[in-house]
Structures are given as C-alpha cells and as structure tokens.
Scaffold this motif. Structure first.
Motif, short mmCIF file in Angstrom:
data_model
loop_
_atom_site.label_atom_id
_atom_site.label_comp_id
_atom_site.label_asym_id
_atom_site.label_seq_id
_atom_site.Cartn_x
_atom_site.Cartn_y
_atom_site.Cartn_z
N ARG A 63 39.42 21.68 30.37
CA ARG A 63 38.85 22.33 29.19
C ARG A 63 39.24 23.80 29.18
O ARG A 63 39.28 24.45 30.22
N ASN A 114 44.49 13.68 35.70
CA ASN A 114 45.68 13.45 34.90
C ASN A 114 46.85 14.26 35.45
O ASN A 114 46.70 15.42 35.81
N GLU A 237 33.11 3.59 22.00
CA GLU A 237 32.08 4.39 21.32
C GLU A 237 30.92 3.54 20.82
O GLU A 237 29.78 3.99 20.80
N PHE A 256 32.34 7.48 24.86
CA PHE A 256 31.20 8.27 24.40
C PHE A 256 29.92 7.45 24.36
O PHE A 256 28.83 8.00 24.37
P1 C2E Z 1 43.56 10.87 28.40
O1 C2E Z 1 44.02 11.10 29.80
O2 C2E Z 1 43.86 9.56 27.80
O3 C2E Z 1 41.99 11.15 28.43
C1 C2E Z 1 41.04 10.45 27.68
C2 C2E Z 1 40.67 11.21 26.44
O4 C2E Z 1 39.82 10.37 25.64
C3 C2E Z 1 39.87 12.49 26.70
O5 C2E Z 1 40.21 13.43 25.69
C4 C2E Z 1 38.44 12.01 26.48
O6 C2E Z 1 37.53 13.04 26.16
C5 C2E Z 1 38.65 11.08 25.33
N1 C2E Z 1 37.57 10.10 25.19
C6 C2E Z 1 36.84 9.50 26.16
N2 C2E Z 1 35.95 8.64 25.63
C7 C2E Z 1 36.12 8.69 24.29
C8 C2E Z 1 35.48 8.03 23.19
O7 C2E Z 1 34.59 7.21 23.33
N3 C2E Z 1 35.93 8.34 21.93
C9 C2E Z 1 36.93 9.25 21.73
N4 C2E Z 1 37.29 9.51 20.47
N5 C2E Z 1 37.56 9.89 22.75
C10 C2E Z 1 37.16 9.61 24.01
P2 C2E Z 1 40.56 14.95 26.01
O8 C2E Z 1 39.68 15.48 27.11
O9 C2E Z 1 40.60 15.69 24.73
O10 C2E Z 1 42.01 14.86 26.62
C11 C2E Z 1 43.10 14.47 25.83
C12 C2E Z 1 44.34 14.29 26.67
O11 C2E Z 1 44.75 15.54 27.26
C13 C2E Z 1 44.12 13.37 27.87
O12 C2E Z 1 44.17 12.02 27.45
C14 C2E Z 1 45.28 13.77 28.75
O13 C2E Z 1 46.47 13.17 28.31
C15 C2E Z 1 45.36 15.27 28.49
N6 C2E Z 1 44.65 15.99 29.58
C16 C2E Z 1 43.34 16.29 29.71
N7 C2E Z 1 43.09 16.94 30.87
C17 C2E Z 1 44.29 17.04 31.49
C18 C2E Z 1 44.71 17.62 32.75
O14 C2E Z 1 43.93 18.13 33.57
N8 C2E Z 1 46.06 17.55 33.03
C19 C2E Z 1 46.95 16.95 32.19
N9 C2E Z 1 48.26 16.92 32.53
N10 C2E Z 1 46.59 16.40 31.01
C20 C2E Z 1 45.27 16.45 30.68
#
Ligand code: C2E
Ligand code: MG
Ligand code: MG
Ligand code: MG
Length: 290
Positions: A63, A114, A237, A256
C-alpha cells in the motif's frame, strides 16, 4: 484534477490526463522516496479454508499512502516501479517486512508475497529471499511466493534454475492470476507450484447465466487436484460466489466476503482476539490424506 484534488484522488496519477508525461514524472519522483518517507506499508488479507472458514494463510499486499493523494493502488504504482527499475529494491524491502511481521504473529500462519517478474528474473533473487528468511528467523515453509505466468517469458534455463533454488530454500510457490495470461499447461508441467490462484475474473459473476465460469472453475480445480496443488479462489465477494467455489472444490478462499487487506496491527489484533481463527491442521480438504 491535480491541484486541490485532496486525499483519495489517485486519478491524478492515471493516464487519462492530457499532460500524462508530466504527471508520470511526478509519480516517479514521489515514488522514489516513498519507502524512506514511510509511505509504503504491507497489508495482509486472510485466506480461509473453503470448508471451515478458518484462516490458513494470507496475502501481503503493498500500500502507498501518498501525503497529498491518499491511497494509490498497486495496479498504478507497481508498473511505474518496474519501469523505473526500483521494483527490486521495493520487493526486497517488502520481503523483509513480510517475514518480520509473520515471525511476530501468534500463530504459524503462511504468508504469500507477490513477486514481480523483474525481481524473479534477477540471478540474486533466491539470495534475497534467503536473507529475508535469515534476518527474520521465519520458517521457510511459512513463506509463499506468488508469481505470474509472465516469469516464463524469460530464459527457460534460468527460470528452471531459479525454481530449483527457491525449492531448495523450502519456500512455497503459487501461480497467481491463473487463467488470465498465456495459461500454457506446459508451465504447470515443469514448475513446482504448491498453489494455483484462480483469477477473480472466473469467480466474479460465476453464478450468473451465460458464462462458462463455473465449468472453468471445476476444470482448474480438477487440474490442480491431479497435480497435487492447492487452489485459491480469488476475489470472492458474494455469498453465491462463496457457495459455488466451495462446491467446486477450491481449497482456500480469498475475498472481501471475509476481509479486505488490513495493516499488520489490525491483522495481529484480529488473530489475537479470535476474529480470525487459525487451524494448524491445515485446510479441511486435505485432512483425510494427512
Ligand atoms: P493480486 O496479487 O492478484 O492480488 C489480489 C488483489 O485482489 C488485491 O488487490 C486484493 O485487494 C484484491 N482483492 C482481494 N479480494 C477481493 C475481492 O473480493 N474483490 C475485489 N474486487 N478485489 C479483491 P490490490 O491490493 O489492489 O493489488 C493489485 C495487484 O497489485 C496484485 O494483484 C498484485 O499483482 C500487485 N501487488 C500488490 N502488492 C504487491 C507487491 O508487494 N509486490 C508486487 N510485485 N505486486 C504487488
Ligand atoms: Mg497475488
Ligand atoms: Mg492474484
Ligand atoms: Mg490479480
């Protein structure tokens, strides 16, 4: 949109602005110092057993709390960090943070971090993971690395060598966003994944008529079962989505409907006060086999 946008106006950073290049430079400038300014943190989202709803694992999600623009989503800043060539430093910071946090939890929960394809492609990556484990004292089997199919676009020999090094360390490996990329089954043939994460696009609206999502869920779970891998249904969700993924045999559920990603302090509190119940026996699906 930029001036006076206030907190939460991350659109400032999106590309729908005419002078995108100037804004892009601003993001880059801000991001460069975000870690040292304490604006980046790791949040944790529980992954629960589909059958018992007890927590078995969690995903660490980065974040960025920007002082002017509020929460900038990783989908916006991770690609910028990759282009800038600072993703490896950010990723190393994140791994250390995640291992240190997990070591302090009251239970032996798994934690998934990740990993960007650019981190994975670097020869030092396994060494970076090893250091994070050593520095924190975290048991390697508690750390899972989430990678996407894009890592397979690299040199095959090096990719295989990296998998071998990581397995040697004893960490777990998950294939993230399965079904959205090239989804070549040859990736599964040669790679030692413990977990397949089914992309949320197959889960969302899976119960609606007129799409093949339910059939695809069944097929992916069947494939994973045959390969001895766990499955995580991402992005659950709604109640009907939960029922469907459970009925189709997913091992774990993330979404969620149970919880969003939360700061480490909140996560700890929920573990401590029993709002998140950890079951050391592992997911119910595999209990008979153990
Ligand atoms: P991801 O690895 O596929 O992570 C899952 C995403 O789905 C997360 O979004 C999470 O908040 C979201 N999510 C979980 N449950 C639900 C749900 O019920 N509904 C919806 N609509 N979304 C849900 P987030 O945190 O915005 O992260 C997006 C992407 O950003 C991640 O997809 C990952 O590819 C990348 N990311 C996040 N943190 C890191 C990190 O520390 N390093 C790297 N390289 N990439 C990261
Ligand atoms: Mg992930
Ligand atoms: Mg994912
Ligand atoms: Mg995703």
């Amino acid at each position: 949109a930029a001036k006076g946008g206030g907190r939460g106006q991350y659109r400032f950073y999106s590309s729908d602005l005419k002078d995108g290049a100037r804004h892009r430079r601003q993001v880059e400038e801000d991001l460069r110092d975000a870690i040292s300014n304490g604006q980046i943190s790791m949040h944790y989202q529980p992954l629960v057993c589909a059958k018992t709803h007890k927590v078995e694992s969690c995903e660490a999600l980065m974040r960025w709390d920007h002082p002017e623009h509020g929460d900038i989503p990783p989908a916006v800043f991770i690609p910028v960090a990759e282009d800038m060539g600072i993703i490896r430093d950010m990723g190393e910071w994140a791994l250390n943070e995640v291992c240190r946090d997990a070591k302090q939890w009251p239970v032996d929960l798994r934690v998934a971090a990740n990993v960007s394809a650019m981190q994975f492609a670097h020869d030092d990556f396994a060494q970076t993971v090893r250091k994070a484990l050593t520095n924190s004292g975290l048991e390697p089997a508690r750390l899972e690395l989430e990678i996407t199919e894009s890592v397979f676009l690299g040199d095959t020999g090096r990719v295989q060598a990296m998998f071998a090094e990581l397995k040697e360390l004893g960490v777990k490996l998950a294939l993230d966003d399965f079904g959205t990329g090239y989804s070549s089954l040859s990736y599964l043939r040669n790679a030692p994944f413990d977990t397949i994460k089914i992309d949320q696009s197959f889960v969302r609206g899976a119960t609606e008529e007129g799409n093949n999502n339910a059939a695809i869920l069944t097929a992916i779970v069947g494939l994973a079962d045959a390969l001895g891998m766990e499955t995580v249904a991402e992005g659950v969700e709604a109640k009907d989505e939960l029922e469907l993924v459970t009925q189709r045999g997913a091992t774990l559920v993330q979404g969620f409907i149970f919880a969003r990603a939360m700061p480490n302090a909140d996560f700890l509190e929920r573990l401590a006060d029993g709002q998140l119940i950890y079951d050391a026996r592992g997911p119910a699906k595999y209990r008979a086999a153990r």
